[in-house]
Design a protein around this motif. Structure first.
Motif, short mmCIF file in Angstrom:
data_model
loop_
_atom_site.label_atom_id
_atom_site.label_comp_id
_atom_site.label_asym_id
_atom_site.label_seq_id
_atom_site.Cartn_x
_atom_site.Cartn_y
_atom_site.Cartn_z
N MET A 108 0.85 -1.18 0.00
CA MET A 108 0.00 0.00 0.00
C MET A 108 0.89 1.25 0.00
N ARG A 109 0.45 2.27 -0.74
CA ARG A 109 1.27 3.48 -0.83
C ARG A 109 0.69 4.60 0.04
N GLN A 110 1.56 5.34 0.67
CA GLN A 110 1.14 6.49 1.48
C GLN A 110 1.91 7.72 1.02
N LEU A 111 1.17 8.75 0.69
CA LEU A 111 1.78 9.95 0.14
C LEU A 111 1.38 11.17 0.96
N LEU A 112 2.34 11.98 1.29
CA LEU A 112 2.08 13.21 2.05
C LEU A 112 2.59 14.39 1.24
N TYR A 113 1.74 15.40 1.06
CA TYR A 113 2.20 16.58 0.31
C TYR A 113 1.71 17.84 0.99
N VAL A 114 2.34 18.94 0.63
CA VAL A 114 1.90 20.25 1.08
C VAL A 114 1.68 21.11 -0.17
N SER A 115 0.74 22.04 -0.10
CA SER A 115 0.48 22.92 -1.25
C SER A 115 -0.05 24.25 -0.73
N SER A 116 -0.21 25.19 -1.64
CA SER A 116 -0.68 26.53 -1.25
C SER A 116 -1.92 26.91 -2.04
N ARG A 117 -2.79 27.62 -1.37
CA ARG A 117 -3.98 28.14 -2.05
C ARG A 117 -3.56 29.39 -2.83
N PRO A 118 -3.95 29.47 -4.12
CA PRO A 118 -3.62 30.68 -4.88
C PRO A 118 -4.31 31.88 -4.25
N MET A 119 -3.62 33.00 -4.19
CA MET A 119 -4.15 34.18 -3.49
C MET A 119 -5.52 34.62 -3.99
N ARG A 120 -5.71 34.53 -5.30
CA ARG A 120 -6.95 35.09 -5.86
C ARG A 120 -8.11 34.11 -5.91
N ILE A 121 -7.91 32.93 -5.41
CA ILE A 121 -8.98 31.93 -5.50
C ILE A 121 -9.59 31.67 -4.12
N ALA A 122 -10.91 31.77 -4.06
CA ALA A 122 -11.60 31.41 -2.82
C ALA A 122 -11.92 29.92 -2.90
N VAL A 123 -11.37 29.17 -1.97
CA VAL A 123 -11.56 27.71 -2.02
C VAL A 123 -12.59 27.29 -0.99
N ASN A 124 -13.55 26.51 -1.45
CA ASN A 124 -14.56 25.98 -0.54
C ASN A 124 -14.13 24.58 -0.09
N ILE A 125 -13.70 24.50 1.15
CA ILE A 125 -13.16 23.23 1.66
C ILE A 125 -14.24 22.15 1.70
N GLY A 126 -15.49 22.58 1.89
CA GLY A 126 -16.60 21.62 1.89
C GLY A 126 -16.72 20.91 0.55
N ASP A 127 -16.53 21.66 -0.53
CA ASP A 127 -16.59 21.06 -1.87
C ASP A 127 -15.48 20.02 -2.04
N ILE A 128 -14.29 20.38 -1.57
CA ILE A 128 -13.14 19.46 -1.71
C ILE A 128 -13.40 18.18 -0.92
N LEU A 129 -13.91 18.34 0.29
CA LEU A 129 -14.17 17.15 1.11
C LEU A 129 -15.24 16.28 0.49
N HIS A 130 -16.25 16.91 -0.05
CA HIS A 130 -17.34 16.17 -0.67
C HIS A 130 -16.81 15.32 -1.83
N GLN A 131 -16.02 15.95 -2.70
CA GLN A 131 -15.44 15.22 -3.84
C GLN A 131 -14.50 14.12 -3.36
N SER A 132 -13.69 14.47 -2.36
CA SER A 132 -12.70 13.51 -1.86
C SER A 132 -13.39 12.28 -1.29
N ARG A 133 -14.40 12.52 -0.48
CA ARG A 133 -15.03 11.38 0.19
C ARG A 133 -15.72 10.48 -0.81
N ARG A 134 -16.35 11.09 -1.81
CA ARG A 134 -17.03 10.28 -2.82
C ARG A 134 -16.02 9.45 -3.61
#
Ligand SMILES: Cc1cc2nc3c(=O)[nH]c(=O)nc-3n(C[C@H](O)[C@H](O)[C@H](O)COP(=O)(O)O)c2cc1C
Length: 131
Positions: A1-27
């Motif tokens: 099994m593979r385990q991957l850890l990464y870090v990233s940055s939110r672009p300054m001009r983009i409003a990110v909805n974390i709920g949307d990301i979680l919804h897609q991720s969980r599905r």
């Protein structure tokens, strides 16, 4: 099994909805057998995904191409024999004003993680608080 850890940055001009990301991720992760943990301080994302090699490859290829974040840097990429992040398709420690409650929750989510992965999550939380 593979385990991957990464870090990233939110672009300054983009409003990110974390709920949307979680919804897609969980599905998607639920269907692909991928599990993990996502932390964001509003500026950066720190995520671990784990599961079958191919499923992690495909999931990470999608995540990397997502314009809702940039400067994706892999911090750790290793083979694990058992899942270290339980069976949450994508867990997230909720932000709260109560630091002790948050820490207790994060500790629980990290209880199976390696020292280095645990330290990376704690480090980002500490950096956020110090900022
Ligand atoms: C920080 C971050 C973390 C993400 N984590 C996941 C994830 O764990 N699993 C996943 O399928 N998509 C994740 N996504 C979303 C993917 O980039 C992509 O938008 C999504 O998988 C597309 O799926 P859909 O076509 O089913 O909507 C993440 C995106 C961001 C910005």
């Amino acid at each position: 099994m593979r385990q991957l850890l990464y870090v990233s940055s939110r672009p300054m001009r983009i409003a990110v909805n974390i709920g949307d990301i979680l919804h897609q991720s969980r599905r998607n992760n639920g269907a692909a057998g991928v599990t993990g943990l996502l932390y964001t301080d509003g500026t950066r994302f720190l995520q671990v995904i784990e599961g079958p090699e191919d499923a992690v490859d495909e999931t990470f290829a999608r995540i990397k191409a997502d314009p809702r974040h940039r400067a994706v840097v892999i911090l750790s990429d290793r083979t694990v024999t058992t899942r270290e992040f339980g069976d949450w398709s994508m867990a997230r420690p909720q932000d709260t004003d109560d630091e002790d409650a948050f820490d207790a929750r994060l500790d629980r989510l990290l209880s199976g993680a390696s020292d280095s992965v645990r330290g990376t999550f704690r480090g980002l939380v500490a950096a956020r608080r110090a900022a």
